[in-house]
Design a protein around this motif. Structure first.
Motif, PDB file in Angstrom:
ATOM      1  N   VAL A 327       0.845  -1.206   0.000  1.00 51.61           N
ATOM      2  CA  VAL A 327       0.000   0.000   0.000  1.00 51.61           C
ATOM      3  C   VAL A 327       0.875   1.248   0.000  1.00 51.61           C
ATOM      4  O   VAL A 327       0.629   2.213  -0.746  1.00 51.61           O
ATOM      5  N   THR A 328       1.926   1.222   0.825  1.00 47.93           N
ATOM      6  CA  THR A 328       2.843   2.374   0.879  1.00 47.93           C
ATOM      7  C   THR A 328       3.536   2.578  -0.473  1.00 47.93           C
ATOM      8  O   THR A 328       3.703   3.721  -0.946  1.00 47.93           O
ATOM      9  N   HIS A 329       3.962   1.484  -1.133  1.00 46.70           N
ATOM     10  CA  HIS A 329       4.642   1.563  -2.431  1.00 46.70           C
ATOM     11  C   HIS A 329       3.742   2.176  -3.482  1.00 46.70           C
ATOM     12  O   HIS A 329       4.177   3.067  -4.264  1.00 46.70           O
ATOM     13  N   GLN A 330       2.507   1.740  -3.568  1.00 46.89           N
ATOM     14  CA  GLN A 330       1.588   2.258  -4.586  1.00 46.89           C
ATOM     15  C   GLN A 330       1.300   3.726  -4.359  1.00 46.89           C
ATOM     16  O   GLN A 330       1.215   4.513  -5.312  1.00 46.89           O
ATOM     17  N   ALA A 331       1.167   4.118  -3.080  1.00 49.77           N
ATOM     18  CA  ALA A 331       0.899   5.533  -2.788  1.00 49.77           C
ATOM     19  C   ALA A 331       2.091   6.396  -3.169  1.00 49.77           C
ATOM     20  O   ALA A 331       1.938   7.490  -3.732  1.00 49.77           O
ATOM     21  N   ALA A 332       3.310   5.889  -2.915  1.00 51.36           N
ATOM     22  CA  ALA A 332       4.516   6.653  -3.265  1.00 51.36           C
ATOM     23  C   ALA A 332       4.646   6.801  -4.777  1.00 51.36           C
ATOM     24  O   ALA A 332       5.042   7.861  -5.290  1.00 51.36           O
ATOM     25  N   LYS A 333       4.314   5.767  -5.554  1.00 51.51           N
ATOM     26  CA  LYS A 333       4.388   5.828  -7.019  1.00 51.51           C
ATOM     27  C   LYS A 333       3.434   6.898  -7.552  1.00 51.51           C
ATOM     28  O   LYS A 333       3.790   7.681  -8.437  1.00 51.51           O
ATOM     29  N   ARG A 334       2.230   6.930  -6.978  1.00 51.33           N
ATOM     30  CA  ARG A 334       1.250   7.908  -7.459  1.00 51.33           C
ATOM     31  C   ARG A 334       1.721   9.326  -7.154  1.00 51.33           C
ATOM     32  O   ARG A 334       1.625  10.230  -8.005  1.00 51.33           O
ATOM     33  N   GLN A 335       2.233   9.523  -5.978  1.00 53.46           N
ATOM     34  CA  GLN A 335       2.686  10.867  -5.602  1.00 53.46           C
ATOM     35  C   GLN A 335       3.902  11.291  -6.431  1.00 53.46           C
ATOM     36  O   GLN A 335       4.023  12.452  -6.851  1.00 53.46           O
ATOM     37  N   ALA A 336       4.840  10.355  -6.685  1.00 50.70           N
ATOM     38  CA  ALA A 336       6.036  10.677  -7.492  1.00 50.70           C
ATOM     39  C   ALA A 336       5.647  11.026  -8.925  1.00 50.70           C
ATOM     40  O   ALA A 336       6.207  11.947  -9.542  1.00 50.70           O
ATOM     41  N   LYS A 337       4.679  10.321  -9.457  1.00 46.11           N
ATOM     42  CA  LYS A 337       4.222  10.571 -10.835  1.00 46.11           C
ATOM     43  C   LYS A 337       3.590  11.950 -10.940  1.00 46.11           C
ATOM     44  O   LYS A 337       3.846  12.710 -11.897  1.00 46.11           O
ATOM     45  N   ALA A 338       2.769  12.277  -9.924  1.00 45.94           N
ATOM     46  CA  ALA A 338       2.116  13.588  -9.949  1.00 45.94           C
ATOM     47  C   ALA A 338       3.146  14.706  -9.809  1.00 45.94           C
ATOM     48  O   ALA A 338       3.048  15.750 -10.470  1.00 45.94           O
ATOM     49  N   LEU A 354      15.787  15.761 -11.951  1.00 48.74           N
ATOM     50  CA  LEU A 354      14.436  15.617 -11.391  1.00 48.74           C
ATOM     51  C   LEU A 354      14.199  14.196 -10.902  1.00 48.74           C
ATOM     52  O   LEU A 354      13.679  13.973  -9.801  1.00 48.74           O
ATOM     53  N   THR A 355      14.607  13.243 -11.714  1.00 49.28           N
ATOM     54  CA  THR A 355      14.411  11.819 -11.327  1.00 49.28           C
ATOM     55  C   THR A 355      15.191  11.500 -10.040  1.00 49.28           C
ATOM     56  O   THR A 355      14.696  10.824  -9.134  1.00 49.28           O
ATOM     57  N   GLY A 356      16.450  11.973  -9.985  1.00 54.10           N
ATOM     58  CA  GLY A 356      17.264  11.716  -8.781  1.00 54.10           C
ATOM     59  C   GLY A 356      16.662  12.333  -7.538  1.00 54.10           C
ATOM     60  O   GLY A 356      16.679  11.729  -6.444  1.00 54.10           O
ATOM     61  N   ALA A 357      16.136  13.582  -7.711  1.00 54.71           N
ATOM     62  CA  ALA A 357      15.547  14.265  -6.561  1.00 54.71           C
ATOM     63  C   ALA A 357      14.307  13.535  -6.053  1.00 54.71           C
ATOM     64  O   ALA A 357      14.086  13.393  -4.835  1.00 54.71           O
ATOM     65  N   ILE A 358      13.486  13.059  -6.986  1.00 53.34           N
ATOM     66  CA  ILE A 358      12.251  12.333  -6.590  1.00 53.34           C
ATOM     67  C   ILE A 358      12.602  11.028  -5.883  1.00 53.34           C
ATOM     68  O   ILE A 358      12.023  10.671  -4.859  1.00 53.34           O
ATOM     69  N   GLU A 359      13.583  10.292  -6.441  1.00 56.70           N
ATOM     70  CA  GLU A 359      13.957   9.014  -5.812  1.00 56.70           C
ATOM     71  C   GLU A 359      14.555   9.236  -4.422  1.00 56.70           C
ATOM     72  O   GLU A 359      14.334   8.443  -3.503  1.00 56.70           O
ATOM     73  N   LYS A 360      15.310  10.351  -4.311  1.00 53.88           N
ATOM     74  CA  LYS A 360      15.886  10.642  -3.008  1.00 53.88           C
ATOM     75  C   LYS A 360      14.809  11.014  -1.988  1.00 53.88           C
ATOM     76  O   LYS A 360      14.873  10.643  -0.807  1.00 53.88           O
ATOM     77  N   ALA A 361      13.809  11.754  -2.476  1.00 51.62           N
ATOM     78  CA  ALA A 361      12.744  12.204  -1.579  1.00 51.62           C
ATOM     79  C   ALA A 361      11.882  11.044  -1.093  1.00 51.62           C
ATOM     80  O   ALA A 361      11.503  10.968   0.075  1.00 51.62           O
ATOM     81  N   LEU A 366       9.533   3.830  -3.278  1.00 47.64           N
ATOM     82  CA  LEU A 366       9.287   3.654  -4.708  1.00 47.64           C
ATOM     83  C   LEU A 366       9.686   2.268  -5.178  1.00 47.64           C
ATOM     84  O   LEU A 366       9.291   1.846  -6.263  1.00 47.64           O
ATOM     85  N   LYS A 367      10.479   1.569  -4.309  1.00 49.43           N
ATOM     86  CA  LYS A 367      10.883   0.222  -4.704  1.00 49.43           C
ATOM     87  C   LYS A 367       9.788  -0.763  -4.313  1.00 49.43           C
ATOM     88  O   LYS A 367       9.240  -0.698  -3.221  1.00 49.43           O
ATOM     89  N   PRO A 368       9.444  -1.685  -5.164  1.00 48.84           N
ATOM     90  CA  PRO A 368       8.382  -2.668  -4.833  1.00 48.84           C
ATOM     91  C   PRO A 368       8.867  -3.585  -3.705  1.00 48.84           C
ATOM     92  O   PRO A 368      10.025  -3.971  -3.660  1.00 48.84           O
ATOM     93  N   PRO A 369       8.003  -3.900  -2.694  1.00 48.12           N
ATOM     94  CA  PRO A 369       8.392  -4.787  -1.589  1.00 48.12           C
ATOM     95  C   PRO A 369       8.633  -6.208  -2.068  1.00 48.12           C
ATOM     96  O   PRO A 369       8.164  -6.599  -3.135  1.00 48.12           O
ATOM     97  N   LYS A 370       9.373  -6.959  -1.209  1.00 52.32           N
ATOM     98  CA  LYS A 370       9.643  -8.352  -1.541  1.00 52.32           C
ATOM     99  C   LYS A 370       8.346  -9.126  -1.554  1.00 52.32           C
ATOM    100  O   LYS A 370       7.548  -9.055  -0.629  1.00 52.32           O
TER     101      LYS A 370
END
Length: 662
Positions: A327-338, A354-361, A366-370
């Motif tokens: 749930v946390t991963h999906q929410a982070a993906k949506r926020q990063a995309k926006a 921009l990509t580096g800054a988003i991944e750092k933030a 943003l990484k999918p869980p095991k």
């Protein structure tokens, strides 16, 4: 006499059963001392009380104590544990001893026990065994009389005593204590009876030449006396005849009770109670079985597979964690995309930054869980409920089942025992007639007892009336005796009466002289002061004691200290004991309480080792300290005990050894 063994059962501060070996070691008198140590309140006095109670029963409280007061005393003697612990409802004291008299040696075993029923009523039992034969033919009162004759309480008081309560013998005022002690030694009942009979003779022969009116009055009084006394004798004979019948009835009751017992009467009497108990046990058994079935149909089975259920909880926790991370991963993906969409027009040409800054933030979000395989897919609330059932409820139910199964096993034994008891009960047809016969005999016994009491009261009344006539006759004879023509016979009778009085006085004087001799020997030996010229004088009438030196100076007992009074009283008791001529053990509670160190050394070294062939001492830790006692005392010790009190158990127990001494 030797006291061999004392046993206590739930007696005063002693909980449960305790047995004490009191037998001195070695040849008679060589090592006489049995030494007890104990702090105040540990139970030393209970040892002395147990011996006295075993032998004398109610009489240890005094001659005027009612049965109700005595039974209250017995109830108070039953051990009372603290807290909510179940209190015992019975107690006993038991004394084994041997005694030789008239060239015959006997071993005695005396048990006095008492029981308190649910209403609080006390039932006392006294059993005497002589040479391994129970004296079953004696009633309770007869058994007590047997012991009183064996060891008279008045004599025993001179041998079994509290060291702190004997100083009254040293008091100079009243002399009551000493007078009482000396009177116990004499036994002049026959002399007094003969004097009374001579008084009757004098009265009967004093009517010779009295005036007519006085003679007629005397004759009327004599006739009235004869009538009352004859009625008294008839009432007495009637009472004695009924007492013979009562004795036969008691024998009949005993035979019936034995017959009933031989037919299994005890089992018959308990049959109804056993059946009721069986019903209660079966009902409890059925209730427990139902409860066990209910528990085993509930969560109990979960407690039988702890390994599998622990693995299940691990899997459920993993699924729960995966679901939360997804749930946390999906929410982070949506926020990063926006965010990228909003900023990419402004940062055109800088997409890499921009990509580096988003991944750092957003970091790992943003990484999918095991990936975790969703086997059960339960909600968090369902998982917690299941966890509570596995870790809390199931173990509780298993513990309850285990406890119930233990109780169930105990019930099986009780039910089996109860069934055996019911089977032992005889047929009602066999024992019911015996019980009816016993009941009728007991009713006769009760009616006969009432009739005997009635005759006893009538006899007392008739005797009082006869004695009143005698008093009136004596008044007449005193007023007119000089007119009698039987003066010579009367004077002879008077002379004999006076001679008997003289005999009594001489007997007292003889005993008093013997007492004086023994007393001064003991007093000189025990006192730390020199009294070589001291001479005691005991008045045989008032029993007052005067001590004087050879030069006429009086030894003033008013000036004695408390310790000196105890030495004086100890010497007097030793002298009284020797004067009795009886060989009895000596028991002393708190033997040195009032004495200074020098007097203690003298008493310990010069009195205890030779006081008797058996000397039982009940001492505190400050009275007798073995490291500071004379060697003569140490060599005289046969056995040493310490009475220890436990606050936790609220009871005392007896151990070998004297405090920390070897």
């Amino acid at each position: 006499m030797i006291l061999n063994t004392l046993k206590l059962g739930n007696f005063r501060v002693f909980r449960g059963d305790h047995e004490i070996d009191l037998t001195p070691e070695g040849p008679s008198g060589q090592k006489p001392i049995i030494l007890f140590g104990g702090l105040n309140g540990a139970g030393k006095t209970s040892i002395l009380t147990a011996v006295r109670l075993t032998l004398f029963g109610r009489r240890i409280l005094g001659t005027k104590v009612s049965s109700e007061e005595y039974y209250r005393y017995l109830a108070d003697c039953i051990h009372k544990p603290n807290g909510a612990e179940h209190a015992p409802n019975s107690a006993y004291v038991r004394l084994k001893f041997n005694d030789s008299r008239g060239g015959q040696h006997h071993d005695y075993d005396v048990v006095r026990s008492w029981f308190r029923d649910t209403s609080g009523a006390i039932t006392e039992n006294l059993q005497i065994t002589r040479d391994e034969e129970v004296l079953s033919n004696l009633s309770h009162e007869q058994s007590q009389s047997f012991l009183n004759d064996l060891i008279p309480l008045g004599i025993a008081d001179l041998f079994f005593f509290d060291g702190e309560k004997i100083a009254e013998l040293a008091e100079s005022k009243g002399n009551a204590a000493l007078a009482d002690a000396i009177q116990r030694l004499l036994g002049l009942d026959l002399v007094n009876k003969l004097r009374a009979d001579l008084g009757v003779y004098i009265r009967n022969h004093s009517n010779g030449r009295l005036p007519e009116a006085i003679r007629k009055e005397a004759e009327l009084l004599e006739a009235e006396y004869d009538r009352h006394y004859t009625s008294y004798q008839l009432e007495l004979e009637g009472k004695e005849g009924l007492e013979d019948q009562l004795h036969n009835l008691r024998a009949d009751i005993a035979r019936l009770e034995q017959k009933i017992e031989a037919h299994g009467g005890a089992w018959y009497e308990n049959q109804a109670a056993e059946k009721e108990r069986m019903e209660r046990l079966l009902a409890e058994q059925e209730g427990i079985k139902g409860r066990i079935r209910s528990l085993k149909g509930s969560l109990y089975p979960l407690a039988l597979a702890p390994t599998a259920l622990n693995a299940l909880l691990v899997q459920l926790d993993a699924e729960s964690d995966y679901r939360k991370q997804e749930v946390t991963h999906q929410a982070a993906k949506r926020q990063a995309k926006a965010l990228r969409k909003e900023l990419e027009s402004a940062l055109k040409g800088k997409e890499a930054l921009l990509t580096g800054a988003i991944e750092k933030a957003f970091g790992k979000s943003l990484k999918p869980p095991k990936k975790v395989e969703m086997v059960h897919d339960l909600s968090d609330s369902e998982i917690e409920r299941l966890r509570h059932q596995i870790t809390e409820e199931a173990p509780k139910q298993k513990q309850e089942v285990d406890e119930l199964e233990i109780r169930l096993e105990g019930l099986r034994h009780e039910i089996s025992e109860c069934a055996t008891n019911i089977e032992r009960a005889p047929d009602e047809e066999r024992v019911k007639p015996l019980y009816e016969q016993l009941h009728e005999t007991q009713l006769q016994h009760g009616r006969l007892n009432s009739r005997i009491e009635e005759l006893r009261e009538n006899a007392k009344r008739k005797l009082r009336n006869a004695m009143d006539c005698i008093r009136k006759l004596r008044k007449l004879e005193t007023e007119h005796q000089h007119q009698s023509d039987n003066i010579h016979a009367i004077e002879m009778a008077k002379s004999v009466r006076e001679m008997l009085s003289s005999y009594s006085e001489r007997a007292k004087t003889s005993k008093v002289q013997e007492l004086e001799k023994h007393f001064i020997e003991s007093f000189k030996r025990l006192s730390r002061k020199s009294h070589d010229n001291l001479t005691p004088r005991i008045d045989s009438v008032t029993f007052g004691v005067k001590l004087a030196y050879g030069d006429g100076r009086n030894y003033d007992r008013e000036q004695l200290s408390a310790g000196e009074k105890q030495v004086y009283a100890t010497a007097m008791l030793e002298a009284l004991g020797k004067t009795t001529g009886r060989r009895l053990p000596i028991i002393i509670d708190t033997p040195l309480g009032r004495l200074d160190s020098e007097h203690r050394v003298r008493i310990v070294g010069n009195y205890f080792p030779s006081a008797s062939h058996q000397v039982i001492l009940l001492s505190t830790d400050t009275e007798i300290q073995l490291d500071h006692t004379p060697s003569s005392f140490k060599k005289s010790i046969s056995r040493k005990f310490t009475i220890n009190y436990s606050k936790i158990n609220d009871s005392s127990h007896i151990e070998k050894g004297f405090f920390n001494a070897s």
